[in-house]
Design a protein around this motif. Structure first.
Motif, PDB file in Angstrom:
ATOM      1  N   ILE A   1      39.688  36.718  43.080  1.00  0.00           N
ATOM      2  CA  ILE A   1      38.905  37.917  43.398  1.00  0.00           C
ATOM      3  C   ILE A   1      39.710  39.148  43.003  1.00  0.00           C
ATOM      4  CG2 ILE A   1      37.511  36.887  45.216  1.00  0.00           C
ATOM      5  CD1 ILE A   1      39.491  38.004  47.275  1.00  0.00           C
ATOM      6  N   ARG A   2      39.033  40.271  42.921  1.00  0.00           N
ATOM      7  CA  ARG A   2      39.734  41.498  42.525  1.00  0.00           C
ATOM      8  C   ARG A   2      40.312  42.153  43.777  1.00  0.00           C
ATOM      9  NH1 ARG A   2      37.005  44.344  37.731  1.00  0.00           N
ATOM     10  NH2 ARG A   2      38.378  42.952  36.563  1.00  0.00           N
ATOM     11  N   SER A   3      41.594  42.415  43.741  1.00  0.00           N
ATOM     12  CA  SER A   3      42.236  43.099  44.869  1.00  0.00           C
ATOM     13  C   SER A   3      42.932  44.343  44.311  1.00  0.00           C
ATOM     14  CB  SER A   3      43.243  42.163  45.543  1.00  0.00           C
ATOM     15  OG  SER A   3      44.379  42.004  44.716  1.00  0.00           O
ATOM     16  N   PHE A   4      43.732  45.003  45.129  1.00  0.00           N
ATOM     17  CA  PHE A   4      44.505  46.148  44.619  1.00  0.00           C
ATOM     18  C   PHE A   4      45.576  45.692  43.644  1.00  0.00           C
ATOM     19  CE2 PHE A   4      46.429  44.677  48.541  1.00  0.00           C
ATOM     20  CZ  PHE A   4      47.730  44.464  48.141  1.00  0.00           C
ATOM     21  N   GLU A   5      45.913  44.413  43.669  1.00  0.00           N
ATOM     22  CA  GLU A   5      46.994  43.899  42.825  1.00  0.00           C
ATOM     23  C   GLU A   5      46.540  43.805  41.369  1.00  0.00           C
ATOM     24  OE1 GLU A   5      50.404  42.943  43.575  1.00  0.00           O
ATOM     25  OE2 GLU A   5      50.065  43.379  41.469  1.00  0.00           O
ATOM     26  N   ASN A   6      47.257  44.456  40.488  1.00  0.00           N
ATOM     27  CA  ASN A   6      46.841  44.367  39.086  1.00  0.00           C
ATOM     28  C   ASN A   6      47.932  43.822  38.157  1.00  0.00           C
ATOM     29  OD1 ASN A   6      48.499  46.533  38.993  1.00  0.00           O
ATOM     30  ND2 ASN A   6      46.933  48.053  38.466  1.00  0.00           N
TER      31      ASN A   6
ATOM     32  N   ASN B   1      31.855  35.186  42.234  1.00  0.00           N
ATOM     33  CA  ASN B   1      32.076  36.489  41.602  1.00  0.00           C
ATOM     34  C   ASN B   1      33.336  37.115  42.177  1.00  0.00           C
ATOM     35  OD1 ASN B   1      31.545  39.679  41.757  1.00  0.00           O
ATOM     36  ND2 ASN B   1      30.594  38.834  39.932  1.00  0.00           N
ATOM     37  N   PHE B   2      34.044  37.869  41.347  1.00  0.00           N
ATOM     38  CA  PHE B   2      35.336  38.406  41.810  1.00  0.00           C
ATOM     39  C   PHE B   2      35.195  39.514  42.855  1.00  0.00           C
ATOM     40  CE2 PHE B   2      34.343  41.599  38.750  1.00  0.00           C
ATOM     41  CZ  PHE B   2      34.028  40.952  37.556  1.00  0.00           C
ATOM     42  N   ALA B   3      33.943  39.946  43.124  1.00  0.00           N
ATOM     43  CA  ALA B   3      33.734  40.936  44.194  1.00  0.00           C
ATOM     44  C   ALA B   3      32.853  40.375  45.314  1.00  0.00           C
ATOM     45  CB  ALA B   3      33.102  42.197  43.615  1.00  0.00           C
TER      46      ALA B   3
ATOM     47  N   PHE C   1      43.607  38.348  38.552  1.00  0.00           N
ATOM     48  CA  PHE C   1      42.861  38.399  39.813  1.00  0.00           C
ATOM     49  C   PHE C   1      43.789  37.853  40.910  1.00  0.00           C
ATOM     50  CE2 PHE C   1      39.525  38.025  36.566  1.00  0.00           C
ATOM     51  CZ  PHE C   1      38.662  39.039  36.946  1.00  0.00           C
ATOM     52  N   THR C   2      43.265  37.669  42.095  1.00  0.00           N
ATOM     53  CA  THR C   2      44.059  37.129  43.205  1.00  0.00           C
ATOM     54  C   THR C   2      43.344  35.890  43.729  1.00  0.00           C
ATOM     55  OG1 THR C   2      44.919  39.304  43.791  1.00  0.00           O
ATOM     56  CG2 THR C   2      44.903  37.637  45.530  1.00  0.00           C
TER      57      THR C   2
END
Ligand code: PEP
Ligand code: MN
Length: 252
Positions: free
Chosen positions: A153-158, A123-125, A162-163
């Motif tokens: 995964i989800r980071s601050f980078e959009n 899961n991305f989180a 994803f990252t």
């Protein structure tokens, strides 16, 4: 999982979603020409919006089965609900549990009753430890044939979808015994980055690489921006071979 051992990096490729027999024919011919053995394609698609294509369901599974017969490819497809598990397992050689289902305890336990390999996507989180815990819901039921998949995964980078967490992959290699597959397609979200990322993934010395490909990506019914066309895939696939050799593996 058959073909998964420390001397191979197994390529799993195919469209995000099975859309038609014509589409799958083109994909399978390309896979055969490159020696790829595993065909992916979603038939029950978990989606963020209910207004988008959610897959062909059993009709898609039938197309996949036909491709197995015609091309001798192994079928990797996702189950997103326990109510479809028997149906999906009837057709699939490898059952995929998607990122959005990683926390579905009942689905994991039910996959543990199957006698088929399971690809479990992170899961991305989720932390890598949570991913391993999720895998253990499957293994505790008796099915030890579980492969972990890092898919971003989800980071601050959009700027990217994803990252891709390669540090997490290094952690998994050191701290777990599960084979690892990397999916740069969902991590990046854009086709332009996938070949570079795929090469980085292979250089990590992982067990598998999952990539989304489509005969006409711009017309794809799901994940259009991230799918490679056939030419891009063939070129990328060729470029992976020397990198695999450098880490004592073979691309299959
Ligand atoms: C997929 O592989 O088709 C998919 C939906 O990916 P994820 O579960 O990683 O989002
Ligand atoms: Mn997809």
């Amino acid at each position: 999982m058959q073909d998964f051992n420390s001397s191979n990096t197994v390529v799993i490729a195919g469209p995000c979603a099975v859309e038609s027999e014509e589409q799958m024919e083109i994909v399978c011919k390309t896979l055969k020409s490159t020696g790829v053995r595993y065909l992916r394609g979603g038939c029950f698609k978990p989606r963020t919006s209910p207004h988008t294509f959610r897959g062909l369901g059993e009709e898609g599974l039938k197309i996949m089965a036909e491709m197995r017969t015609r091309y001798g490819l192994k079928i990797v497809t996702e189950v997103r609900d326990t109510k479809h598990l028997d149906l999906v397992a009837q057709y699939a050689d490898v059952v995929q549990v998607g990122a959005k289902s990683m926390y579905d305890n009942d689905l994991l336990l039910a996959c543990g009753e199957l006698k088929k390999p399971i690809v479990l996507k992170r899961n991305f989180a989720a932390t890598v430890k949570e991913l391993v815990n999720a895998a253990e819901f499957i293994t505790m039921q008796g099915n030890s044939d579980v492969v972990l998949c890092e898919r971003g995964i989800r980071s601050f980078e959009n700027s990217t979808r994803f990252t891709l967490d390669l540090c997490g992959v290094a952690w998994l290699k050191k701290n777990s015994d599960f084979p690892i597959v990397l999916d740069p397609s969902h991590a990046m979200g854009f086709a332009y980055g996938i070949p570079d990322l795929a090469r980085a993934c292979v250089a990590m010395g992982v067990d598998g690489l999952m990539v989304e490909i489509h005969p006409e990506p711009e017309k794809a019914l799901s994940d259009a921006s991230q799918q490679l066309n056939m030419r891009q895939f063939v070129e990328m696939h060729e470029s992976l071979k020397p990198i695999a050799m450098a880490v004592n593996r073979h691309i299959i």
